[in-house]
Scaffold this motif. Structure first.
Motif, PDB file in Angstrom:
ATOM      1  N   GLY A 172       0.769  -1.167   0.137  1.00 23.24           N
ATOM      2  CA  GLY A 172      -0.144  -0.088  -0.072  1.00 23.24           C
ATOM      3  C   GLY A 172       0.696   1.332   0.083  1.00 23.24           C
ATOM      4  O   GLY A 172       1.931   1.123  -0.565  1.00 23.24           O
ATOM      5  N   VAL A 173       0.138   2.384   0.439  1.00 21.10           N
ATOM      6  CA  VAL A 173       0.972   3.652   0.638  1.00 21.10           C
ATOM      7  C   VAL A 173       1.559   4.180   1.810  1.00 21.10           C
ATOM      8  O   VAL A 173       0.879   3.691   2.864  1.00 21.10           O
ATOM      9  CB  VAL A 173      -0.297   4.749   0.267  1.00 21.10           C
ATOM     10  CG1 VAL A 173       0.362   6.214   0.258  1.00 21.10           C
ATOM     11  CG2 VAL A 173      -0.701   4.594  -1.340  1.00 21.10           C
ATOM     12  N   SER A 174       2.749   4.685   1.775  1.00 27.06           N
ATOM     13  CA  SER A 174       3.277   4.955   2.886  1.00 27.06           C
ATOM     14  C   SER A 174       4.182   6.293   2.466  1.00 27.06           C
ATOM     15  O   SER A 174       4.372   6.660   1.322  1.00 27.06           O
ATOM     16  CB  SER A 174       4.285   4.018   3.612  1.00 27.06           C
ATOM     17  OG  SER A 174       5.412   3.544   2.717  1.00 27.06           O
ATOM     18  N   LEU A 197      13.376  25.164  14.213  1.00 29.00           N
ATOM     19  CA  LEU A 197      12.350  24.374  14.332  1.00 29.00           C
ATOM     20  C   LEU A 197      11.702  23.575  13.201  1.00 29.00           C
ATOM     21  O   LEU A 197      11.461  23.872  12.183  1.00 29.00           O
ATOM     22  CB  LEU A 197      11.426  25.465  14.927  1.00 29.00           C
ATOM     23  CG  LEU A 197      10.031  24.971  15.586  1.00 29.00           C
ATOM     24  CD1 LEU A 197      10.057  24.187  16.752  1.00 29.00           C
ATOM     25  CD2 LEU A 197       8.712  25.982  15.801  1.00 29.00           C
ATOM     26  N   GLY A 198      11.551  22.271  13.449  1.00 25.01           N
ATOM     27  CA  GLY A 198      10.783  21.409  12.580  1.00 25.01           C
ATOM     28  C   GLY A 198       9.599  20.539  13.208  1.00 25.01           C
ATOM     29  O   GLY A 198       9.512  20.224  14.413  1.00 25.01           O
ATOM     30  N   TRP A 199       8.890  19.975  12.143  1.00 32.23           N
ATOM     31  CA  TRP A 199       7.865  19.017  12.336  1.00 32.23           C
ATOM     32  C   TRP A 199       8.018  17.943  11.121  1.00 32.23           C
ATOM     33  O   TRP A 199       8.235  18.342  10.162  1.00 32.23           O
ATOM     34  CB  TRP A 199       6.668  19.757  12.287  1.00 32.23           C
ATOM     35  CG  TRP A 199       5.301  18.716  12.373  1.00 32.23           C
ATOM     36  CD1 TRP A 199       4.879  17.976  13.452  1.00 32.23           C
ATOM     37  CD2 TRP A 199       4.678  18.178  11.004  1.00 32.23           C
ATOM     38  NE1 TRP A 199       3.960  17.218  12.995  1.00 32.23           N
ATOM     39  CE2 TRP A 199       3.741  17.056  11.517  1.00 32.23           C
ATOM     40  CE3 TRP A 199       4.934  18.637   9.807  1.00 32.23           C
ATOM     41  CZ2 TRP A 199       2.988  16.578  10.661  1.00 32.23           C
ATOM     42  CZ3 TRP A 199       3.902  17.564   8.956  1.00 32.23           C
ATOM     43  CH2 TRP A 199       3.058  16.765   9.356  1.00 32.23           C
ATOM     44  N   ASP A 200       8.013  16.778  11.578  1.00 31.53           N
ATOM     45  CA  ASP A 200       8.138  15.669  10.515  1.00 31.53           C
ATOM     46  C   ASP A 200       7.057  14.615  11.033  1.00 31.53           C
ATOM     47  O   ASP A 200       6.804  14.331  12.140  1.00 31.53           O
ATOM     48  CB  ASP A 200       9.433  15.123  10.362  1.00 31.53           C
ATOM     49  CG  ASP A 200      10.065  14.402  11.738  1.00 31.53           C
ATOM     50  OD1 ASP A 200       9.799  13.162  11.861  1.00 31.53           O
ATOM     51  OD2 ASP A 200      10.736  15.202  12.528  1.00 31.53           O
ATOM     52  N   MET A 201       6.697  13.948  10.017  1.00 37.94           N
ATOM     53  CA  MET A 201       5.613  12.669  10.195  1.00 37.94           C
ATOM     54  C   MET A 201       5.807  11.517   9.160  1.00 37.94           C
ATOM     55  O   MET A 201       6.008  11.841   7.992  1.00 37.94           O
ATOM     56  CB  MET A 201       4.297  13.029  10.380  1.00 37.94           C
ATOM     57  CG  MET A 201       3.131  12.003  10.547  1.00 37.94           C
ATOM     58  SD  MET A 201       1.469  12.913  10.564  1.00 37.94           S
ATOM     59  CE  MET A 201       1.363  12.797   8.446  1.00 37.94           C
ATOM     60  N   ARG A 202       5.729  10.366   9.888  1.00 35.01           N
ATOM     61  CA  ARG A 202       5.615   9.214   8.755  1.00 35.01           C
ATOM     62  C   ARG A 202       4.010   8.832   8.748  1.00 35.01           C
ATOM     63  O   ARG A 202       3.421   8.784   9.894  1.00 35.01           O
ATOM     64  CB  ARG A 202       6.615   8.243   9.305  1.00 35.01           C
ATOM     65  CG  ARG A 202       8.087   8.531   9.346  1.00 35.01           C
ATOM     66  CD  ARG A 202       9.081   7.450   9.681  1.00 35.01           C
ATOM     67  NE  ARG A 202      10.156   7.616   9.422  1.00 35.01           N
ATOM     68  CZ  ARG A 202      11.135   7.455   8.483  1.00 35.01           C
ATOM     69  NH1 ARG A 202      10.464   6.767   7.680  1.00 35.01           N
ATOM     70  NH2 ARG A 202      12.234   7.586   8.540  1.00 35.01           N
ATOM     71  N   PHE A 203       3.714   8.304   7.471  1.00 32.99           N
ATOM     72  CA  PHE A 203       2.495   7.841   7.453  1.00 32.99           C
ATOM     73  C   PHE A 203       2.457   6.502   6.561  1.00 32.99           C
ATOM     74  O   PHE A 203       3.324   6.113   5.915  1.00 32.99           O
ATOM     75  CB  PHE A 203       1.472   8.829   6.925  1.00 32.99           C
ATOM     76  CG  PHE A 203       2.016   9.424   5.453  1.00 32.99           C
ATOM     77  CD1 PHE A 203       1.806   8.545   4.350  1.00 32.99           C
ATOM     78  CD2 PHE A 203       2.646  10.437   5.161  1.00 32.99           C
ATOM     79  CE1 PHE A 203       1.978   8.934   3.073  1.00 32.99           C
ATOM     80  CE2 PHE A 203       3.020  10.776   3.980  1.00 32.99           C
ATOM     81  CZ  PHE A 203       2.910  10.049   2.872  1.00 32.99           C
TER      82      PHE A 203
END
Length: 727
Positions: free
Chosen positions: A164-166, A721-727
């Motif tokens: 699937g998608v990530s 300053l950072g923001w990161d996300m895995r999905f």
């Protein structure tokens, strides 16, 4: 062995598919709590089986350092004590590993252009698309041309492992501590992966806008218009990967990447004053011509199979193209001033390096039938490289096109004795190189000091096809009496081409024939090292002593006019590297330190070289001694790191009477990083130079003592300053 993250040992370079197989094995082993064995290419042997020094910067550590400093090159330089402190510029000229030039590679594809070293090879891909960096220390011809100091191999993001998608996303902003609007920068990046059965696809893009940099005295850091800047710039990267599982053990991968960094050209340099200690600064203004820029395009197709007649096969085809655009100027002290084109002091021009590589690599490894303790590897590498340097404002050739061809079969063997207590390793590589350069004329040039005009150059040079044909060897032994305690000794020969571009453009004798011009002979280096390593319980420690020499080495000497000349002389370098890491009784707390001591000397007798090294290598050619200290804490959703780099003072002495104004007084810089993982991604805050220490960078402080336009301070306190996300 020097370790950061996961250990890797390899005598070759990674193919993308092989690297992906390694990463997947790493994840599986880590999930099961097993020891991790990472084999990037040309050997599947465990790390303790090879007499090499390797440092692996894993994804978590790499992302930390990029958040602090902004680039892969800075990350490597901070974490590697025997790597030079970076210049903070687009050009990495003078940045060395163990006192020699490193070879930058992406998935094994060389980024370095040794025929005309533009020193832009550290900026050819965005770190968002890199899973880990493998730093292989010391000369070794198994990597082919380049890398007499070592290899910095960047392994790109692997194929998706789930159906699937990530993917993942990153958003961050950067500012100097005064939050001046001109210092603001930002980055957005995204990666989407899709897997369906035997096929997987990865696509990603990144965009980064960098503002101007400020020193600790809240002064804009000087602009280097000619060599190029990362400040006041915009960078774009497009990445794609398509993979197919050919069978249970085989995999085919196609990887493409296009990276571009362009200066905005909004600032010009404001001269500093070396006598009073005022560094070069920058003011608003329109830079002449096209701002300095860098563009790199790469395409590779690889196949790996772990079961071909009982052995492991890796094969790779690649294409790589780079354009290094340098800024221009109107200057009386320049090789661009041809009075036949424009009056002296009025001609504007700027140069661009253009390099194109086409290559193939293949290797096959298996245990020798009937002698299972003996593992053998055979392979063949081919590389074609065409490089030139043009003056793009007047469409003149500054460095004539040079066609490089390398054909190199090789073989390696590794013998395990006494149930692995002792191992013997060795191999040979037959390097067959030719360089073809057609007839050309050097540029007609003029200098003017306000009173006198001097014209030189414009000489006819007969081209040629000089060759290099040599058997290069490596061998070593590893002793591991108990698990986690080992010692090794090794000898390896490496080679690179001299900076042919600098040499050929400076030929001053009419009728010179390049076929007999020894100044363009390759640099062959002999690297010897001994090391010990302890990896038991909470302790991870290593110590390595090395010494390398080259009879016909390459030294960059400043001419005092902003131009550097290549001198071919004997060079000897020796050094000591010590690393220590300890997991403390406090849960999640790890303390580490690293130290490097380097000493390099060369034969300064240019008229009649006697082979005796008599003068210290200066800051253009060797890094200062360094002490690193760091503390890491990981507890629950919180991750923290504090690190300090102490760059120790260095003086230069010898028969050539080095300018004592180039002596280095030393400085130290402390950085901090904190990350908190939430249900909706991770939030990070980092600070470079958290104590806002003022200093002149090493490269500026140790060369060109009369140049007030190249007297650069280091960056002051800078927040990201950072923001990161895995999905």
């Amino acid at each position: 062995m020097m370790l950061c993250g996961v250990a890797l040992m390899t005598p070759g370079l990674a193919s993308p598919a092989a690297a992906q197989a390694v990463v997947e094995a790493q994840h599986d082993a880590a999930a099961e709590g097993e020891d991790v064995v990472v084999t990037a290419a040309r050997t599947v042997l465990p790390p303790n089986a090879l007499p090499l020094t390797i440092d692996i910067i894993d994804k978590q550590t790499l992302d930390q350092q990029i958040a602090i400093s902004g680039s892969i090159t800075d990350a490597v330089a901070v974490l590697t004590p025997s790597f030079s402190p970076t210049r903070g510029k687009l050009s990495g000229a003078g940045e060395t590993l163990r006192g020699r030039s490193p070879l930058y590679a992406i998935n094994g594809i060389p980024q370095t252009t040794p025929l005309r070293d533009g020193s832009r090879d550290g900026f050819t891909i965005d770190g968002f698309f890199i899973d880990r960096v493998e730093v292989i220390y010391g000369s070794n011809a198994l990597q082919g041309v380049g890398g007499t100091g070592g290899i910095v191999n960047q392994v790109t993001v692997g194929a998706p492992r789930q159906e699937g998608v990530s993917g993942r996303l990153l958003v961050q902003g950067t500012a100097a501590d005064g939050f001046d609007a001109s210092s603001l920068g930002g980055k957005v990046a995204g990666l989407v992966q899709y897997k369906a059965g035997i096929v997987d696809v990865t696509v990603g893009a990144s965009y980064e806008r960098r503002g101007v940099f400020f020193d600790a005295q809240d002064r804009r850091i000087g602009i280097n218009l000619t060599q190029g800047e990362t400040q006041d710039s915009r960078a774009y990267d497009l990445f794609a990967r398509i993979g197919v599982a050919v069978r249970d053990t085989g995999r085919l991968d196609l990887i493409a990447n296009r990276y571009e960094l362009n200066g905005d050209g909004d600032y010009i340099a404001l001269a500093g004053n070396r006598v009073t200690g005022v560094p070069t600064s920058a003011v608003r203004g329109d830079a002449p011509g096209k701002p300095a820029a860098n563009r790199a395009e790469a395409l590779s197709l690889s196949y790996t199979d772990s079961d071909v007649a009982g052995g492991n096969l890796t094969a790779q085809l690649f294409f790589n193209r780079t354009y290094d655009t340098f800024g221009g100027e109107i200057a009386p002290i320049a090789t661009f001033q041809d009075p036949a084109i424009a009056p002296v002091g009025t001609l504007f021009d700027q140069s661009e390096n253009r390099s194109r590589k086409l290559g193939a690599r293949a290797s096959y490894e298996r245990a020798v039938p009937g002698i299972e303790a003996l593992v053998a590897t055979v392979g063949f590498d081919a590389l074609w490289d065409r490089t030139e340097q043009r003056l793009i404002a007047t469409d003149r050739i500054w460095v004539p096109p040079a066609d490089f061809r390398s054909l190199a079969p090789f073989a390696q063997a590794n013998l395990k004795l006494f149930d692995g207590v002792l191992r013997l390793a060795g191999g040979v590589r037959w390097e067959n190189v030719t360089v073809r350069i057609d007839d050309y004329h050097t540029l007609a040039s003029t200098t003017y000091d306000g009173r006198n005009v001097a014209t030189y150059g414009g000489v006819a040079v007969t081209g040629g096809e000089p060759g290099f044909d040599r058997l290069l060897v490596n061998y070593g032994a590893i002793l591991e009496p108990v698990a986690g305690l080992r010692a090794y000794a090794s000898y390896a020969q490496g080679f690179t081409m001299a900076d042919i571009g600098r040499i050929t453009r400076a030929v001053g004798t009419q009728g010179t024939n390049l076929s007999n011009f020894r100044a363009i002979d390759p640099v062959v280096s002999d690297n010897r090292e001994v090391g010990v390593e302890v990896k038991r319980g909470p302790l991870d420690a290593s110590a390595t002593y090395f010494w390398s020499s080259s009879d016909n080495g390459q030294v960059l000497l400043a001419l005092g006019n902003g131009i550097f000349q290549v001198q071919r002389q004997r060079v000897e370098i020796q050094g000591l590297e010590i690393n220590l890491g300890v997991r403390t009784p406090i849960e999640g707390l790890r303390l580490s330190t690293g130290y490097a001591h380097l000493l390099g000397r060369y034969d300064s007798d240019t008229a009649a070289p006697d082979g005796v090294v008599d003068t210290d290598l200066d800051g253009t050619n060797i890094s200062p001694d360094r002490l690193n200290l760091a503390a890491d804490l990981a507890t629950g959703p919180l991750t923290m790191r504090v690190q300090t780099q102490f760059y120790l003072q260095r003086s230069f002495h010898g028969k050539a009477n080095p300018d004592q104004r180039n002596n280095f007084g030393g400085y130290d810089v402390t950085d901090a990083f904190v990350r908190y993982q939430t249900r909706f991604g991770g939030i990070t805050l980092s600070a470079q130079n958290i104590f806002d220490a003022f200093y002149i960078d090493y490269n500026s402080d140790t060369r060109l003592p009369n140049d007030n336009l190249a007297f650069f301070a280091g960056r002051g306190r800078t927040f990201t300053l950072g923001w990161d996300m895995r999905f």
